[in-house]
Design a protein around this motif. Sequence first.
Motif, PDB file in Angstrom:
ATOM      1  N   PRO A  34      46.632  28.197  36.384  1.00  0.00           N
ATOM      2  CA  PRO A  34      45.963  29.485  35.600  1.00  0.00           C
ATOM      3  C   PRO A  34      45.736  30.539  36.627  1.00  0.00           C
ATOM      4  O   PRO A  34      45.719  30.370  37.834  1.00  0.00           O
ATOM      5  N   ALA A  35      45.861  31.804  36.172  1.00  0.00           N
ATOM      6  CA  ALA A  35      45.616  33.040  36.852  1.00  0.00           C
ATOM      7  C   ALA A  35      44.348  33.487  36.103  1.00  0.00           C
ATOM      8  O   ALA A  35      44.525  34.261  35.006  1.00  0.00           O
ATOM      9  N   GLN A  36      43.241  33.481  36.740  1.00  0.00           N
ATOM     10  CA  GLN A  36      42.058  33.700  36.029  1.00  0.00           C
ATOM     11  C   GLN A  36      41.172  34.473  37.081  1.00  0.00           C
ATOM     12  O   GLN A  36      41.319  34.472  38.262  1.00  0.00           O
ATOM     13  N   CYS A  37      40.795  36.007  36.643  1.00  0.00           N
ATOM     14  CA  CYS A  37      40.307  37.129  37.656  1.00  0.00           C
ATOM     15  C   CYS A  37      38.720  37.132  37.167  1.00  0.00           C
ATOM     16  O   CYS A  37      38.685  37.773  36.402  1.00  0.00           O
ATOM     17  N   PHE A  38      37.907  36.683  37.782  1.00  0.00           N
ATOM     18  CA  PHE A  38      36.460  36.624  37.706  1.00  0.00           C
ATOM     19  C   PHE A  38      36.244  38.293  38.088  1.00  0.00           C
ATOM     20  O   PHE A  38      36.756  38.817  39.208  1.00  0.00           O
ATOM     21  N   ASP A  39      35.547  38.852  37.281  1.00  0.00           N
ATOM     22  CA  ASP A  39      35.381  40.383  37.294  1.00  0.00           C
ATOM     23  C   ASP A  39      34.700  40.802  38.806  1.00  0.00           C
ATOM     24  O   ASP A  39      35.279  41.903  39.339  1.00  0.00           O
ATOM     25  N   ALA A  40      33.880  39.879  39.318  1.00  0.00           N
ATOM     26  CA  ALA A  40      33.133  40.253  40.620  1.00  0.00           C
ATOM     27  C   ALA A  40      34.425  40.250  41.703  1.00  0.00           C
ATOM     28  O   ALA A  40      33.907  40.841  42.745  1.00  0.00           O
ATOM     29  N   LEU A  41      35.421  39.683  41.561  1.00  0.00           N
ATOM     30  CA  LEU A  41      36.382  39.610  42.526  1.00  0.00           C
ATOM     31  C   LEU A  41      37.493  40.374  42.098  1.00  0.00           C
ATOM     32  O   LEU A  41      38.747  40.384  42.907  1.00  0.00           O
ATOM     33  N   ILE A  64      30.010  29.839  37.363  1.00  0.00           N
ATOM     34  CA  ILE A  64      30.658  30.594  38.602  1.00  0.00           C
ATOM     35  C   ILE A  64      30.825  32.108  38.447  1.00  0.00           C
ATOM     36  O   ILE A  64      30.305  32.571  39.437  1.00  0.00           O
ATOM     37  N   GLU A  65      31.115  32.866  37.426  1.00  0.00           N
ATOM     38  CA  GLU A  65      31.145  34.216  37.238  1.00  0.00           C
ATOM     39  C   GLU A  65      29.628  34.811  37.396  1.00  0.00           C
ATOM     40  O   GLU A  65      29.534  35.750  38.160  1.00  0.00           O
ATOM     41  N   THR A  66      28.504  34.095  37.198  1.00  0.00           N
ATOM     42  CA  THR A  66      27.261  34.441  37.305  1.00  0.00           C
ATOM     43  C   THR A  66      26.978  34.581  38.847  1.00  0.00           C
ATOM     44  O   THR A  66      26.237  35.436  39.522  1.00  0.00           O
ATOM     45  N   VAL A  67      27.597  33.465  39.538  1.00  0.00           N
ATOM     46  CA  VAL A  67      27.185  33.277  41.016  1.00  0.00           C
ATOM     47  C   VAL A  67      27.878  34.390  41.820  1.00  0.00           C
ATOM     48  O   VAL A  67      27.236  34.826  42.506  1.00  0.00           O
ATOM     49  N   LEU A  68      29.231  34.637  41.450  1.00  0.00           N
ATOM     50  CA  LEU A  68      29.939  35.443  41.869  1.00  0.00           C
ATOM     51  C   LEU A  68      29.257  36.770  41.848  1.00  0.00           C
ATOM     52  O   LEU A  68      29.383  37.824  42.770  1.00  0.00           O
ATOM     53  N   ALA A  69      28.857  37.233  40.621  1.00  0.00           N
ATOM     54  CA  ALA A  69      28.338  38.483  40.310  1.00  0.00           C
ATOM     55  C   ALA A  69      26.996  38.724  40.962  1.00  0.00           C
ATOM     56  O   ALA A  69      26.613  39.919  41.316  1.00  0.00           O
TER      57      ALA A  69
END
Length: 368
Positions: free
Chosen positions: A108-115, A329-334
């Motif tokens: 997968p290529a998945q880009c979390f918004d925070a990154l 994971i998104e929440t933690v990165l944000a």
Amino acid sequence: MTTPSLLILPGDGIGPEVMAEVRKVIDWYGAKRGLAFDVTEDLVGGAAYDAHGVPLTDETMAKAQEVDAVLLGAVGGPQYDTLDFSVKPERGLLRLRKEMDLYANLRPAQCFDALADFSSLKRDVVAGLDIMIVRELTSGIYFGEPRGIIREGNERVGINTQRYTESQIARIARSAFELARKRNNKVCSMEKANVMESGILWRDVVTEIHDAEYPDVALSHMYADAGGMQLCRWPKQFDVIVTDNLFGDLLSDVAAMLTGSLGMLPSASLGAPMENGRPKAMYEPVHGSAPDIAGQGKANPIACILSFAMALRYSFDEGAEADRLEGAIETVLASGLRTADLMGPDGGTPASTTEMGDAVLAALNASL
Ligand code: NAD
């Protein structure tokens, strides 16, 4: 219904450190979501060599064949570099892939918004990206015969053969269509039908399988070189990309690097469906055993946790729970929490492996 079974093989270096965080997540699903797994843990790679003199015992191999999914950390390390080729840690991993016949490699290529600012592409091109490359892994030009370097007259000739049978194409096409049904129902098949006969056959067979078995999935075709260009130009146009071994090798690396750190990249390798309908499956982070940071609590556990999210989605049909884990994971990165690999030079104090794992658990609790 029987409890789904998992074989966990932490391996070497940072493998056991990141897997310890995944164990917490697995236990959380048992305690809080009524999703219990029958978990067995065993040795692979250098750890298995140290205990048994081989990088994978026959008993562990047999267990891997029986369970619903294998979850692997990483193998290898400098202390094993001088071992005979036949017992090197990587041979354990290759034996698992070969004997389970894992022909579909999912990257997968998945880009979390925070990154999104970590990518070499512009934020709006990659933010929110979520695509899947399905690469055929056990056939094609890396395996075709004849191969070799021969002499012709007064010069040498290097030969490799691209060879695909209809059944090899059909089974990887089915893997891609099945995955698309669990995602956004869109498959783009990539080959070079303009210049290669194997590409013409690839396009024909993918189309036949689509029309006969998966007419509900939107199918498109693209030449693989144009596909590489489109992946850099506007990757969000894709959902699932299915392609052969060689093109998949290149395109999955291009797609992976759209999203930033090695510590964030999960993968899966799937084989034929078992009697219970689940595919043979092994899930693992893309990264290796990172001996340079092993034992220091610096490793990012997210790639391994995301590999478990893939297992939830693709082996256990728990797409909503996979969404929950990715959302945590998104929440933690944000929130700004970062392990060292996700920080710039002036980033402040990085989180440790366990701090990152604990933060994911806290976000999972908050999601209830
Ligand atoms: P590597 O992926 O282990 O490390 C490359 C770099 O990325 C290192 O600087 C490392 O510190 C960093 N890194 C990797 N994963 C990280 C994480 N989760 N968090 C933070 N930083 C991370 O690749 P390598 O250094 O080329 O190989 C080291 C060993 O791993 C070798 O023995 C190699 O054969 C093996 N390896 C195993 C696998 C596998 O098990 N699937 C894959 C690649 C390499």
